[in-house]
Design a protein around this motif. Structure first.
Motif, mmCIF file in Angstrom:
data_model
loop_
_atom_site.group_PDB
_atom_site.id
_atom_site.type_symbol
_atom_site.label_atom_id
_atom_site.label_comp_id
_atom_site.label_asym_id
_atom_site.label_seq_id
_atom_site.Cartn_x
_atom_site.Cartn_y
_atom_site.Cartn_z
ATOM 1 N N LEU A 1 -40.538 -39.652 45.310
ATOM 2 C CA LEU A 1 -41.088 -38.347 44.929
ATOM 3 C C LEU A 1 -42.109 -38.484 43.806
ATOM 4 O O LEU A 1 -43.113 -37.758 43.773
ATOM 5 N N ALA A 2 -41.868 -39.417 42.904
ATOM 6 C CA ALA A 2 -42.847 -39.649 41.828
ATOM 7 C C ALA A 2 -44.156 -40.171 42.406
ATOM 8 O O ALA A 2 -45.250 -39.753 41.978
ATOM 9 N N TYR A 3 -44.060 -41.068 43.375
ATOM 10 C CA TYR A 3 -45.275 -41.581 44.034
ATOM 11 C C TYR A 3 -45.980 -40.461 44.777
ATOM 12 O O TYR A 3 -47.212 -40.335 44.712
ATOM 13 N N MET A 4 -45.211 -39.610 45.483
ATOM 14 C CA MET A 4 -45.806 -38.508 46.235
ATOM 15 C C MET A 4 -46.499 -37.526 45.303
ATOM 16 O O MET A 4 -47.542 -36.953 45.638
ATOM 17 N N GLY A 5 -45.918 -37.326 44.096
ATOM 18 C CA GLY A 5 -46.548 -36.432 43.124
ATOM 19 C C GLY A 5 -47.891 -36.944 42.664
ATOM 20 O O GLY A 5 -48.796 -36.157 42.370
ATOM 21 N N ARG A 6 -48.068 -38.266 42.629
ATOM 22 C CA ARG A 6 -49.371 -38.826 42.262
ATOM 23 C C ARG A 6 -50.369 -38.681 43.403
ATOM 24 O O ARG A 6 -51.551 -38.448 43.178
ATOM 25 N N VAL A 7 -49.869 -38.857 44.652
ATOM 26 C CA VAL A 7 -50.756 -38.753 45.811
ATOM 27 C C VAL A 7 -51.147 -37.304 46.077
ATOM 28 O O VAL A 7 -52.305 -36.998 46.395
ATOM 29 N N ASP A 8 -50.174 -36.399 45.941
ATOM 30 C CA ASP A 8 -50.411 -34.978 46.193
ATOM 31 C C ASP A 8 -49.774 -34.184 45.054
ATOM 32 O O ASP A 8 -48.569 -33.905 45.080
ATOM 33 N N PRO A 9 -50.554 -33.813 44.034
ATOM 34 C CA PRO A 9 -49.991 -33.116 42.859
ATOM 35 C C PRO A 9 -49.278 -31.811 43.210
ATOM 36 O O PRO A 9 -48.469 -31.326 42.403
ATOM 37 N N ARG A 10 -49.538 -31.226 44.368
ATOM 38 C CA ARG A 10 -48.885 -29.964 44.729
ATOM 39 C C ARG A 10 -47.371 -30.121 44.867
ATOM 40 O O ARG A 10 -46.620 -29.148 44.771
ATOM 41 N N THR A 11 -46.925 -31.345 45.148
ATOM 42 C CA THR A 11 -45.496 -31.571 45.374
ATOM 43 C C THR A 11 -44.752 -31.926 44.090
ATOM 44 O O THR A 11 -43.526 -32.084 44.120
ATOM 45 N N ARG A 12 -45.457 -32.051 42.962
ATOM 46 C CA ARG A 12 -44.833 -32.487 41.714
ATOM 47 C C ARG A 12 -43.978 -31.361 41.133
ATOM 48 O O ARG A 12 -44.376 -30.197 41.114
ATOM 49 N N ARG A 13 -42.768 -31.723 40.681
ATOM 50 C CA ARG A 13 -41.863 -30.765 40.052
ATOM 51 C C ARG A 13 -41.628 -31.206 38.604
ATOM 52 O O ARG A 13 -41.271 -32.352 38.347
ATOM 53 N N THR A 14 -41.818 -30.270 37.676
ATOM 54 C CA THR A 14 -41.612 -30.579 36.255
ATOM 55 C C THR A 14 -40.319 -29.997 35.730
ATOM 56 O O THR A 14 -39.752 -30.518 34.760
ATOM 57 N N ASP A 15 -39.833 -28.928 36.342
ATOM 58 C CA ASP A 15 -38.569 -28.333 35.908
ATOM 59 C C ASP A 15 -37.411 -29.223 36.344
ATOM 60 O O ASP A 15 -37.333 -29.613 37.518
ATOM 61 N N PRO A 16 -36.494 -29.600 35.433
ATOM 62 C CA PRO A 16 -35.382 -30.495 35.783
ATOM 63 C C PRO A 16 -34.523 -29.970 36.932
ATOM 64 O O PRO A 16 -34.093 -30.739 37.799
ATOM 65 N N GLY A 17 -34.283 -28.644 36.942
ATOM 66 C CA GLY A 17 -33.470 -28.068 38.014
ATOM 67 C C GLY A 17 -34.161 -28.165 39.366
ATOM 68 O O GLY A 17 -33.538 -28.526 40.378
ATOM 69 N N GLU A 18 -35.455 -27.879 39.422
ATOM 70 C CA GLU A 18 -36.207 -27.967 40.673
ATOM 71 C C GLU A 18 -36.298 -29.418 41.147
ATOM 72 O O GLU A 18 -36.207 -29.694 42.344
ATOM 73 N N LEU A 19 -36.476 -30.318 40.188
ATOM 74 C CA LEU A 19 -36.564 -31.727 40.545
ATOM 75 C C LEU A 19 -35.238 -32.218 41.126
ATOM 76 O O LEU A 19 -35.213 -32.961 42.116
ATOM 77 N N ARG A 20 -34.117 -31.773 40.545
ATOM 78 C CA ARG A 20 -32.804 -32.168 41.053
ATOM 79 C C ARG A 20 -32.594 -31.631 42.474
ATOM 80 O O ARG A 20 -32.098 -32.342 43.352
ATOM 81 N N ASP A 21 -32.986 -30.374 42.680
ATOM 82 C CA ASP A 21 -32.848 -29.786 44.018
ATOM 83 C C ASP A 21 -33.733 -30.512 45.031
ATOM 84 O O ASP A 21 -33.352 -30.717 46.194
ATOM 85 N N GLN A 22 -34.920 -30.917 44.581
ATOM 86 C CA GLN A 22 -35.842 -31.637 45.478
ATOM 87 C C GLN A 22 -35.259 -32.999 45.867
ATOM 88 O O GLN A 22 -35.311 -33.388 47.041
ATOM 89 N N VAL A 23 -34.666 -33.695 44.895
ATOM 90 C CA VAL A 23 -34.043 -34.988 45.194
ATOM 91 C C VAL A 23 -32.884 -34.803 46.164
ATOM 92 O O VAL A 23 -32.727 -35.575 47.128
ATOM 93 N N ASP A 24 -32.062 -33.767 45.942
ATOM 94 C CA ASP A 24 -30.929 -33.495 46.832
ATOM 95 C C ASP A 24 -31.404 -33.224 48.262
ATOM 96 O O ASP A 24 -30.822 -33.718 49.236
ATOM 97 N N GLN A 25 -32.456 -32.415 48.383
ATOM 98 C CA GLN A 25 -32.976 -32.070 49.714
ATOM 99 C C GLN A 25 -33.512 -33.297 50.436
ATOM 100 O O GLN A 25 -33.224 -33.516 51.616
ATOM 101 N N TRP A 26 -34.266 -34.135 49.751
ATOM 102 C CA TRP A 26 -34.852 -35.317 50.390
ATOM 103 C C TRP A 26 -33.780 -36.342 50.744
ATOM 104 O O TRP A 26 -33.854 -36.969 51.805
ATOM 105 N N GLN A 27 -32.772 -36.486 49.892
ATOM 106 C CA GLN A 27 -31.737 -37.459 50.211
ATOM 107 C C GLN A 27 -30.881 -36.988 51.379
ATOM 108 O O GLN A 27 -30.356 -37.809 52.141
ATOM 109 N N GLU A 28 -30.745 -35.696 51.537
ATOM 110 C CA GLU A 28 -29.964 -35.172 52.665
ATOM 111 C C GLU A 28 -30.555 -35.603 53.998
ATOM 112 O O GLU A 28 -29.829 -35.921 54.943
ATOM 113 N N LEU A 29 -31.888 -35.647 54.073
ATOM 114 C CA LEU A 29 -32.564 -36.000 55.328
ATOM 115 C C LEU A 29 -32.978 -37.464 55.403
ATOM 116 O O LEU A 29 -33.209 -37.987 56.494
ATOM 117 N N LEU A 30 -33.076 -38.116 54.257
ATOM 118 C CA LEU A 30 -33.569 -39.500 54.268
ATOM 119 C C LEU A 30 -32.518 -40.497 53.783
ATOM 120 O O LEU A 30 -32.850 -41.642 53.473
#
Length: 231
Positions: free
Chosen positions: A10-39
């Motif tokens: 996700l950190a790499y993706m945030g550099r490639v496409d800044p639209r996907t970057r999350r700065t809020d800790p809660g949003e970042l945690r939810d994003q990690v949970d969502q991606w790990q569920e599918l990947l």
């Protein structure tokens, strides 16, 4: 991928496409949970050429929409399915009488190929395309035929009809089998038949003749003369 690998992706993706970057800790945690569920069952990279970061970069340059975990998962499944399609099952080392061990080894090999743990066992396929291997083409030019003359001569006694046709073509004589026989109705390419008719009009014999009917030879001669005149 585990949570640490997901966070790195996700950190790499945030550099490639800044639209996907999350700065809020809660949003970042939810994003990690969502991606790990599918990947969770998708590797970060393998020795077979798969890299999830490449999949993210490919999506970024080919789509106007931000990458989702399903986009990476689809590319992984396409990559692994392609590897399995190129795989030919090797002969298991297990005893063939031990069905369970034989099957387990076979499925284990396929699973290893599917997950990128080992390369596919590829076999060269027989092709029917227009492309000819240069070495084969050079060999054919050298011998003039797929079957070398010495081998063809050895085979002639086992296929006298074909040998007679080839000799006629070389010597410029008419080929009786090139035309249909009007006497026994043998189609072009097939030898003449000895057809005996009974009193009831039914055929009593249908044996192949070693030589064509004379009328068929006459037809072949006339056809050859017609072709020479037209040329």
């Amino acid at each position: 991928m585990d949570r640490r690998e997901i966070a790195g992706l996700l950190a790499y993706m945030g550099r490639v496409d800044p639209r996907t970057r999350r700065t809020d800790p809660g949003e970042l945690r939810d994003q990690v949970d969502q991606w790990q569920e599918l990947l969770g069952d998708v590797p970060l990279n393998t020795e077979s050429g798969w890299d999830a970061r490449t999949a993210v970069r490919t999506h970024a340059v080919s789509s106007p929409y931000p990458a989702l975990p399903v986009d990476v998962a689809r590319q992984w499944h396409k990559h692994s399915a392609d590897r399995l399609a190129r795989h030919t099952d090797p002969l298991p080392s297990a005893d063939p009488d031990d069905v369970e061990s034989w099957r387990a080894e076979l499925l284990g090999t396929r699973q290893a190929v599917l997950t990128g743990q080992r390369p596919p066992n590829e076999q060269r396929a027989i092709t029917s395309g227009a492309t000819v291997d240069p070495a084969v083409e050079a060999r054919l030019r050298a011998i003039g035929s797929v079957i070398p003359p010495k081998v063809r001569a050895e085979l002639s006694r086992f296929r006298p009809t074909r040998a007679a046709r080839e000799a006629a073509a070389v010597e410029g004589r008419p080929d009786p089998l090139a035309v249909r026989c009007e006497w026994c109705h043998a189609p072009a390419g097939e030898p003449c038949r000895n057809r005996r008719m009974g009193l009831d009009g039914d055929a009593r014999g249908n044996a192949r003749r070693a030589t064509p009917h004379p009328s068929r030879l006459d037809l072949a001669t006339a056809e050859l003369q017609r072709q020479e005149t037209a040329a």
